[in-house]
Design an enzyme around this catalytic site. Structure first.
Site, PDB file in Angstrom:
ATOM      1  N   HIS A 247      21.986  65.279  12.997  1.00 56.21           N
ATOM      2  CA  HIS A 247      23.170  64.907  13.785  1.00 56.21           C
ATOM      3  C   HIS A 247      24.294  65.946  13.684  1.00 56.21           C
ATOM      4  O   HIS A 247      24.696  66.513  14.705  1.00 56.21           O
ATOM      5  CB  HIS A 247      23.629  63.499  13.407  1.00 56.21           C
ATOM      6  CG  HIS A 247      24.970  63.138  13.944  1.00 56.21           C
ATOM      7  ND1 HIS A 247      25.239  63.056  15.293  1.00 56.21           N
ATOM      8  CD2 HIS A 247      26.151  62.883  13.322  1.00 56.21           C
ATOM      9  CE1 HIS A 247      26.513  62.743  15.462  1.00 56.21           C
ATOM     10  NE2 HIS A 247      27.085  62.639  14.278  1.00 56.21           N
TER      11      HIS A 247
ATOM     12  N   ASP B 104      32.392  65.418  48.743  1.00 58.48           N
ATOM     13  CA  ASP B 104      32.081  66.351  47.665  1.00 58.48           C
ATOM     14  C   ASP B 104      30.836  65.954  46.875  1.00 58.48           C
ATOM     15  O   ASP B 104      30.755  66.189  45.682  1.00 58.48           O
ATOM     16  CB  ASP B 104      33.282  66.527  46.732  1.00 58.48           C
ATOM     17  CG  ASP B 104      33.699  65.216  46.082  1.00 58.48           C
ATOM     18  OD1 ASP B 104      33.217  64.157  46.524  1.00 58.48           O
ATOM     19  OD2 ASP B 104      34.495  65.264  45.137  1.00 58.48           O
TER      20      ASP B 104
ATOM     21  N   ASP C 153      30.555  64.882  18.997  1.00 64.74           N
ATOM     22  CA  ASP C 153      29.943  63.852  18.155  1.00 64.74           C
ATOM     23  C   ASP C 153      29.459  62.697  19.041  1.00 64.74           C
ATOM     24  O   ASP C 153      28.329  62.233  18.948  1.00 64.74           O
ATOM     25  CB  ASP C 153      31.023  63.364  17.169  1.00 64.74           C
ATOM     26  CG  ASP C 153      30.545  62.269  16.230  1.00 64.74           C
ATOM     27  OD1 ASP C 153      29.438  62.419  15.675  1.00 64.74           O
ATOM     28  OD2 ASP C 153      31.278  61.282  16.053  1.00 64.74           O
TER      29      ASP C 153
ATOM     30  N   GLU D  25      33.004  60.750   4.617  1.00 64.88           N
ATOM     31  CA  GLU D  25      32.902  59.319   4.874  1.00 64.88           C
ATOM     32  C   GLU D  25      31.574  58.732   4.363  1.00 64.88           C
ATOM     33  O   GLU D  25      31.531  57.618   3.872  1.00 64.88           O
ATOM     34  CB  GLU D  25      33.056  59.037   6.370  1.00 64.88           C
ATOM     35  CG  GLU D  25      33.027  57.551   6.656  1.00 64.88           C
ATOM     36  CD  GLU D  25      33.686  57.189   7.967  1.00 64.88           C
ATOM     37  OE1 GLU D  25      34.428  58.019   8.517  1.00 64.88           O
ATOM     38  OE2 GLU D  25      33.442  56.068   8.438  1.00 64.88           O
ATOM     39  N   ASP D  26      30.511  59.516   4.476  1.00 69.22           N
ATOM     40  CA  ASP D  26      29.185  58.937   4.221  1.00 69.22           C
ATOM     41  C   ASP D  26      28.485  59.439   2.964  1.00 69.22           C
ATOM     42  O   ASP D  26      27.370  59.004   2.674  1.00 69.22           O
ATOM     43  CB  ASP D  26      28.249  59.236   5.413  1.00 69.22           C
ATOM     44  CG  ASP D  26      28.715  58.556   6.691  1.00 69.22           C
ATOM     45  OD1 ASP D  26      29.482  57.592   6.579  1.00 69.22           O
ATOM     46  OD2 ASP D  26      28.326  59.010   7.776  1.00 69.22           O
TER      47      ASP D  26
ATOM     48  N   HIS E 226      31.407  67.062   9.403  1.00 68.72           N
ATOM     49  CA  HIS E 226      32.310  65.995   9.846  1.00 68.72           C
ATOM     50  C   HIS E 226      32.014  64.613   9.269  1.00 68.72           C
ATOM     51  O   HIS E 226      32.914  63.807   9.124  1.00 68.72           O
ATOM     52  CB  HIS E 226      32.407  65.954  11.382  1.00 68.72           C
ATOM     53  CG  HIS E 226      31.261  65.261  12.064  1.00 68.72           C
ATOM     54  ND1 HIS E 226      30.118  65.921  12.428  1.00 68.72           N
ATOM     55  CD2 HIS E 226      31.081  63.972  12.444  1.00 68.72           C
ATOM     56  CE1 HIS E 226      29.298  65.070  13.023  1.00 68.72           C
ATOM     57  NE2 HIS E 226      29.845  63.878  13.037  1.00 68.72           N
TER      58      HIS E 226
HETATM   59 MN    MN Z   1      29.049  61.932  13.555  1.00 67.42          MN
END
Ligand code: MN
Length: 501
Positions: free
Chosen positions: A58, A269, A148, A86-87, A82
């Site tokens: 990811h 268009d 993301d 957090e993880d 990123h």
């Molecule tokens: Mn992510």
């Protein structure tokens, strides 16, 4: 010319990412990218995504999407890392020690945004507020967040249905409008078209079929138009860098269809032809050539160079009658305008074909936007205004149980009833809005609590409801409730007044 971001390679390795970066970043020193990869890989080791793939796929993909935009290195590095604080067990302090304060502050911004949940109007406003704050602090955080989200949408298949819907809806209703406001046309289009099939699956299929139908056979015409144009530009001594066609994106085509009430001949268009020229005077010269070749449609000449759109978009637009009455929209712009239109605020961190940063352009409008938002965020009532401004065309109403139903502006209790369930719609005999008995044609406002009164003996909808229902869901249920003819498909509904030109 900017290349399309999708499709991504099926497997992306750290080598692929570095290879991509080397296409625009001249310095041999990519040690920090490798280090960021190693830190992320070891921190996420053992974690898997819902699809079963190693988690590192990811952040690698997110970094790869950004590198495809030829974006500045610290942003790519922050993208790799990123999800780390957090993880995983690796902290922001450790990241700061290795990668510096700038990268760490971007990741802090992303972590602050956190795992937002789309849960009714309260959280919705809360999400918006968080995003504006993040954007005001550092717009690069939003650029990473968009990449993301694009990758999350690409891998949505693996999630449970409810979560899939929530992520797609949030992307469509929060992320895409913000990308648009930031002038990031490419991301806006991706976010919308990747979310569209999950939020409105039936409409997606139908719109796709309709677009293909309308486009079938146009390729040859377009090719001859392009050849004629190239000849004439060359004969007139006007330089151009590129001429290409682009199909209108599906969600934006869908929105146009709704706006034009399905009258496809009013949508000019579906294909736009773009002429990219070296400088502004060439834009006007090319416009002159076009109008000499083909007759322009009245009222369709737009000078967004002299008067840019609020998000900074610049181009000349014109619609002309080409050979055998084919109507074609042209967009004429300089390369700088083109990159700005595709990347918007991200163009500021973008490297050109020569491996250099673009000359610093005026991103005053973005700063202004951020400043206004920061001020506006001070009071809750102003926040309401902001929401209204961003989502002008939607209202949020409540069921007596407190569930939020989101409907287009001017929706009525009939729309509401059919949004709850087709049976509720078909057996509806009356309504209370905020505890008052009112007519079924009452226009609902954000915040209304709507209760539908039903009678099981009611035999079906009234033909009059077609005049007061605004949503496709309601209208199509009413139609099929009225006469169950197999011909009463959706295409007929959205094309009520289709005429030949
Ligand atoms: Mn992510």
């Amino acid at each position: 010319m900017p290349a399309p971001l999708l499709p991504l390679p099926a497997v992306i390795t750290a080598e692929d990412l570095v290879g991509k970066i080397k296409q625009y970043f001249r310095s041999k020193d990519l040690d920090l990218v490798w280090l960021a990869y190693e830190v992320a890989e070891s921190a996420h080791r053992g974690q898997t995504r819902k699809s079963g793939e190693p988690y590192i796929t990811h952040p690698l993909a997110v970094a790869y999407i950004l590198a495809s935009l030829r974006i500045d290195l610290p942003i790519v590095i922050a993208a790799l890392l990123h999800d780390v604080p957090e993880d995983t067990a690796v902290t922001l302090e450790e990241i700061e020690k290795n990668f510096g304060a700038d990268v760490a502050s971007m990741i802090r911004g992303i972590t602050k945004l956190g795992k937002l949940k789309y849960r009714g109007v309260e959280r919705y406003i809360e999400n918006l507020r968080k995003m504006f704050v993040a954007m005001a602090e550092d717009v690069r955080v939003m650029i990473i967040k968009f990449a993301d989200r694009v990758h999350n949408l690409l891998t949505l298949e693996a999630l449970e249905e409810e979560k899939r819907y929530r992520v797609a809806l949030e992307s469509l209703e929060i992320f895409a409008p913000i990308a648009n406001r930031l002038g990031m046309g490419e991301f806006k289009g991706l976010l919308e078209d990747l979310s569209f099939p999950w939020v409105y699956p039936k409409e997606y299929e139908r719109v796709k079929r309709l677009r293909d139908e309308l486009l079938s056979g146009s390729e040859a015409v377009i090719e001859s138009v392009l050849n004629r144009l190239r000849e004439e530009l060359t004969a007139s001594g006007i330089r151009y860098l590129d001429i290409h066609g682009r199909k209108k994106q599906l969600y934006s085509f869908y929105q146009k269809l709704l706006k034009k009430e399905g009258e496809t001949e009013k949508i000019y268009d579906i294909i736009a032809l773009r002429i990219i020229v070296p400088d502004v005077s060439d834009c006007y010269a090319a416009l002159g050539v076009l109008h000499k070749l083909w007759r322009p449609l009245k009222g369709r000449i737009k000078d967004y160079i002299a008067q840019p759109k609020p998000n900074g978009y610049q181009s000349l637009h014109t619609t002309v009658f080409c050979a055998n009455g084919q109507v074609v929209e042209f967009q004429i712009r300089t390369l700088a305008m083109h990159q700005e239109a595709e990347y918007g605020v991200a163009a500021h961190w973008h490297y050109d074909e020569g491996g250099r940063r673009l000359p610093s352009r005026d991103i005053g409008w973005a700063k202004e936007l951020a400043r206004i938002q920061q001020e506006v965020l001070v009071s809750a009532s102003a926040l309401e205004e902001l929401k209204v401004d961003f989502f002008r065309s939607r209202i949020f109403v409540f069921t007596p149980a407190g569930d939020v139903i989101d409907l287009p502006e001017d929706a009525t209790p009939v729309d509401f009833a059919y949004h709850i369930h087709s049976e509720v719609g078909n057996t509806c005999t009356g309504t209370r809005v905020n505890d008052q008995l009112v007519g079924l044609d009452t226009l609902l406002k954000s915040g209304d609590v709507v209760e539908i009164i039903t009678d099981k003996n009611r035999r079906g909808p009234s033909p009059d409801w077609l005049k007061i229902a605004k949503t496709h869901v309601a209208r199509s249920h009413i139609k099929s409730g009225l006469k169950r003819s197999p011909l009463d498909g959706w295409i007929k509904l959205i094309l009520p007044k289709r005429k030949r030109v």
